[in-house]
Design an enzyme around this catalytic site. Sequence first.
Site, PDB file in Angstrom:
ATOM      1  N   ASP A   1     -20.008  25.779 -20.001  1.00 57.05           N
ATOM      2  CA  ASP A   1     -20.555  27.104 -20.310  1.00 57.05           C
ATOM      3  C   ASP A   1     -19.422  28.088 -20.545  1.00 57.05           C
ATOM      4  O   ASP A   1     -18.263  27.804 -20.227  1.00 57.05           O
ATOM      5  CB  ASP A   1     -21.490  27.568 -19.188  1.00 57.05           C
ATOM      6  CG  ASP A   1     -20.791  27.606 -17.835  1.00 57.05           C
ATOM      7  OD1 ASP A   1     -19.860  28.404 -17.677  1.00 57.05           O
ATOM      8  OD2 ASP A   1     -21.169  26.814 -16.934  1.00 57.05           O
TER       9      ASP A   1
ATOM     10  N   ASP B   1     -19.805  12.423 -19.760  1.00 52.32           N
ATOM     11  CA  ASP B   1     -19.349  11.132 -19.235  1.00 52.32           C
ATOM     12  C   ASP B   1     -19.722  10.000 -20.180  1.00 52.32           C
ATOM     13  O   ASP B   1     -19.375   8.847 -19.932  1.00 52.32           O
ATOM     14  CB  ASP B   1     -19.974  10.867 -17.853  1.00 52.32           C
ATOM     15  CG  ASP B   1     -19.123  11.463 -16.744  1.00 52.32           C
ATOM     16  OD1 ASP B   1     -17.986  11.884 -17.019  1.00 52.32           O
ATOM     17  OD2 ASP B   1     -19.602  11.515 -15.599  1.00 52.32           O
TER      18      ASP B   1
ATOM     19  N   LYS C   1      -7.670  18.496 -13.489  1.00 52.23           N
ATOM     20  CA  LYS C   1      -9.073  18.343 -13.893  1.00 52.23           C
ATOM     21  C   LYS C   1      -9.931  18.761 -12.701  1.00 52.23           C
ATOM     22  O   LYS C   1      -9.808  18.192 -11.615  1.00 52.23           O
ATOM     23  CB  LYS C   1      -9.339  16.887 -14.274  1.00 52.23           C
ATOM     24  CG  LYS C   1     -10.782  16.594 -14.673  1.00 52.23           C
ATOM     25  CD  LYS C   1     -10.870  15.188 -15.253  1.00 52.23           C
ATOM     26  CE  LYS C   1     -12.282  14.673 -15.379  1.00 52.23           C
ATOM     27  NZ  LYS C   1     -12.315  13.259 -15.776  1.00 52.23           N
TER      28      LYS C   1
ATOM     29  N   GLU D   1      -3.944  -3.147 -32.021  1.00 50.28           N
ATOM     30  CA  GLU D   1      -4.604  -1.904 -31.577  1.00 50.28           C
ATOM     31  C   GLU D   1      -3.559  -0.823 -31.292  1.00 50.28           C
ATOM     32  O   GLU D   1      -3.754   0.348 -31.630  1.00 50.28           O
ATOM     33  CB  GLU D   1      -5.441  -2.163 -30.321  1.00 50.28           C
ATOM     34  CG  GLU D   1      -6.744  -2.895 -30.608  1.00 50.28           C
ATOM     35  CD  GLU D   1      -7.484  -3.328 -29.349  1.00 50.28           C
ATOM     36  OE1 GLU D   1      -8.711  -3.485 -29.428  1.00 50.28           O
ATOM     37  OE2 GLU D   1      -6.833  -3.535 -28.295  1.00 50.28           O
TER      38      GLU D   1
ATOM     39  N   ASP E   1      -9.828  10.342 -10.295  1.00 50.43           N
ATOM     40  CA  ASP E   1     -10.320  10.146  -8.935  1.00 50.43           C
ATOM     41  C   ASP E   1      -9.656   8.948  -8.241  1.00 50.43           C
ATOM     42  O   ASP E   1      -9.334   7.951  -8.888  1.00 50.43           O
ATOM     43  CB  ASP E   1     -11.838   9.886  -9.062  1.00 50.43           C
ATOM     44  CG  ASP E   1     -12.574  10.109  -7.773  1.00 50.43           C
ATOM     45  OD1 ASP E   1     -11.924  10.313  -6.748  1.00 50.43           O
ATOM     46  OD2 ASP E   1     -13.818  10.088  -7.821  1.00 50.43           O
TER      47      ASP E   1
ATOM     48  N   CYS F   1     -14.997  20.190 -15.586  1.00 47.51           N
ATOM     49  CA  CYS F   1     -15.788  18.971 -15.684  1.00 47.51           C
ATOM     50  C   CYS F   1     -16.867  19.043 -14.611  1.00 47.51           C
ATOM     51  O   CYS F   1     -16.635  19.561 -13.526  1.00 47.51           O
ATOM     52  CB  CYS F   1     -14.869  17.768 -15.429  1.00 47.51           C
ATOM     53  SG  CYS F   1     -15.719  16.183 -15.350  1.00 47.51           S
TER      54      CYS F   1
HETATM   55  C1  DGJ Z   1     -17.047  12.423 -13.199  1.00 48.27           C
HETATM   56  C2  DGJ Z   1     -16.164  12.749 -14.369  1.00 48.27           C
HETATM   57  O1  DGJ Z   1     -16.907  13.247 -15.432  1.00 48.27           O
HETATM   58  C3  DGJ Z   1     -15.389  11.511 -14.755  1.00 48.27           C
HETATM   59  O2  DGJ Z   1     -14.625  11.757 -15.898  1.00 48.27           O
HETATM   60  C4  DGJ Z   1     -14.523  11.107 -13.600  1.00 48.27           C
HETATM   61  O3  DGJ Z   1     -13.575  12.100 -13.356  1.00 48.27           O
HETATM   62  C5  DGJ Z   1     -15.377  10.872 -12.358  1.00 48.27           C
HETATM   63  N1  DGJ Z   1     -16.225  11.994 -12.094  1.00 48.27           N
HETATM   64  C6  DGJ Z   1     -14.529  10.597 -11.155  1.00 48.27           C
HETATM   65  O4  DGJ Z   1     -15.260  10.510 -10.016  1.00 48.27           O
END
Ligand code: DGJ
Length: 747
Positions: free
Chosen positions: A551, A565, A493, A631, A384, A543
């Site tokens: 689903d 998340d 995504k 790391e 985003d 997502c």
């Molecule tokens: C919700 C998603 O699950 C996150 O991974 C991320 O992409 C944010 N939205 C961005 O707004």
Amino acid sequence: MAILFDSTSRLFTLTTAHSMYQMKADRYGVLLHTWFGMKGSAFDYSYRIAYADRGFSGNPYDAGDDRTYSLDALPQEFPVYGSGDYRSTALKVRYPDGTAACDLRYLSHEIHKGKYSLPGLPSLYDTLDGNNQPRGICDPTEHDAKSDTLIITLEDTRRMFYVHLYYGVMEDLDIITRAVCVENHSGLDIYLENIQSVCVDYLHGSYDLHTFYGRHVKERNHQRTPLGHGIHSVGSTRGTSSHQYNPFLILSDRDTTEDTGNCYGFSFLYSGDFLGNAELDQYNQTRLLLGIHPDNFCYCVKPAERFHAPEAALAYSAQGLGRLSRIFHQAYRTHLCRGKWTAKRRPVLLNDWEGVYFDFDGDKLIQMARDAADLGIELFVMDDGWFGKRDLDVSGLGDWTVNEKKLGCTLKELSDQIHGLGLQFGIWFEPEGINEDSDLYREHPDWAFTVPGKQPTRSRLQLLLDFSREDVREYIFSHICQVLDSARIEYLKWDLNRSLADLYSASLPAKRQGEVMHRYVLGLYDMLEKLTQRYPDMLIEGCSGGGGRFDAGMLYYTPQIWCSDDTDAIERLSIQYGTSFGYPVSTMGSHVSHCPNEQTRRITPLNTRATVAMSGTFGYELDVNKMTEDEKTIVKAQIREFKEYYDLIQYGDYYRLTDPDTADAYHGWEFAAEDGSEALLCIVALQIHPNGPGRWMCLKGLNADSIYTVNDEEYPGDVLMNGGLLLPTAAEEYESFRIHIVECPAV
Ligand code: DGJ
């Protein structure tokens, strides 16, 4: 042929490798459900029905003075509202005269080679054509179809409509699918007020109902409850399948375990409102229904039109919950997910979200990509914040134009630089979302869901676009394509960050507003289909604020879905454990994030974060530039290891060894090659007890007679499965172990 029809007894027997499903059109033409479970003789199982005079349960008129024939007590394949079955029913139709009492009787049936497909809806497929479309039912000479289709037609006794019941028998996969189509031949409008895709009636037995409940950042927790009298239901009225309940349910015997006992899985291939309903009735019979939630649903079927209800997939296991899950895993991996990425090795990715959120420019991204490439990461995803006016989550959604000022370059320049580092490039969209503070909203406020005269319900300060409208979808699609065509982009995504509310579509008349939720989902599928057709090589990850739309419907378009998340490795144990009941690990988006964790502030070892993320699609979601050299060395080794075990993890058999919420100190799971030649045991120490007892874990899926090497020691397979492997002692809380077990060559 896996579908047998006995014309004398009008008995339909459907068989898969290990299961059997049976129905019978009885003497009145009522379609009885007579069996779903263990495969056996194609004997007429209706002998098990006890006919008796059922007080207050009523008798159909054509049963004459036979008071022992009552729809309220009979096991039925597609029970309907209004004619004396007072349990939950599968169909409620509002007739043109305003009545709703309905009665259906068997009319005819067809048996076809191949597996049916559904217009505009996801479905499991037998084979795909060159355009990634299911080949559907076919002439037996056309190709070697491994599935068969049965279509049973029931007719409404008032002769207004037909109900076509679809069955896909996927013999090798051990799956039976169901779908329903209503065809109106009344010459007038009829309204569907409830249509369930599945009804299964069990004549007797005491069952546990398994559901997967949760919330944002804590999805798909496994709940097992003994089914008592009454109705136990789960569902969604949020317009998405939701974080709160998943459209996947299991019924099991009370004593069913991971490895033993009967269980029945029901999975709905749909991404909108759903209802799963289990009812134990007055005669101790159990009815399971699964379909579209009737609350936001009333669909007008015009004369000569057909309405298709979505598909559900059913499976039975006599070997417990583990085997049931593996049936769904295989079917979804190989016959639901489509496209190039179904069987192709997917890239290890770095997503910038938890690393930088909205705070980035092109240079920062390039710096991250440079380190990522050095670590062995293969795909860089810009999440985003790259478009419109979008420096926070309060504005810009809907304006799909690249913010070149913020990036300091064009998208093509950014993508070229990232490719120059040897990485692929991916990008985030939320096509369904719109902020009031956006150019799109200022131009087309009527495109967002709002009810005239009412202030809209905001969520994350955003609204949703009316995806039931083709003009809205076309606009968004063309703008997304402009972005995708402007640079080399290999991954997309598709996010959605709120539930639906204020359902009203300016494109529909008042009496059809009950169609909006379903039309929205059809619109979503239409757009995803167009996207996959136009960009067949692109990897699309679904997502919805993590796993709010995890689903089987979405998996038809997006072979992986961001699981949650919540990236905390310990929280993820329960989330991924619950998800694994109905979905394969190859579909679970899972990343290593930084510590303390963003959601829980918990600190877990980097190794453990990788153990958990590797049991999914595997990637990283942190600012790689901030990692120490130590790391980075560890991460390089993790990526090498994941690539080495890729096939075992993604295509191997998955075994849940313990439940993370009840595990005694150590939680474990395992991937075993189908032929038992190797396995990967994953262990996380949930608690540390000084001077604690020894810990063993019994392995599964090995060859009992083979010898295996584990950490340079040799053990017979049966010993590892029965006696278990003595586990290393964890030195710190949340330490994890990945233990590779390899079959020695036969001598
Ligand atoms: C919700 C998603 O699950 C996150 O991974 C991320 O992409 C944010 N939205 C961005 O707004």
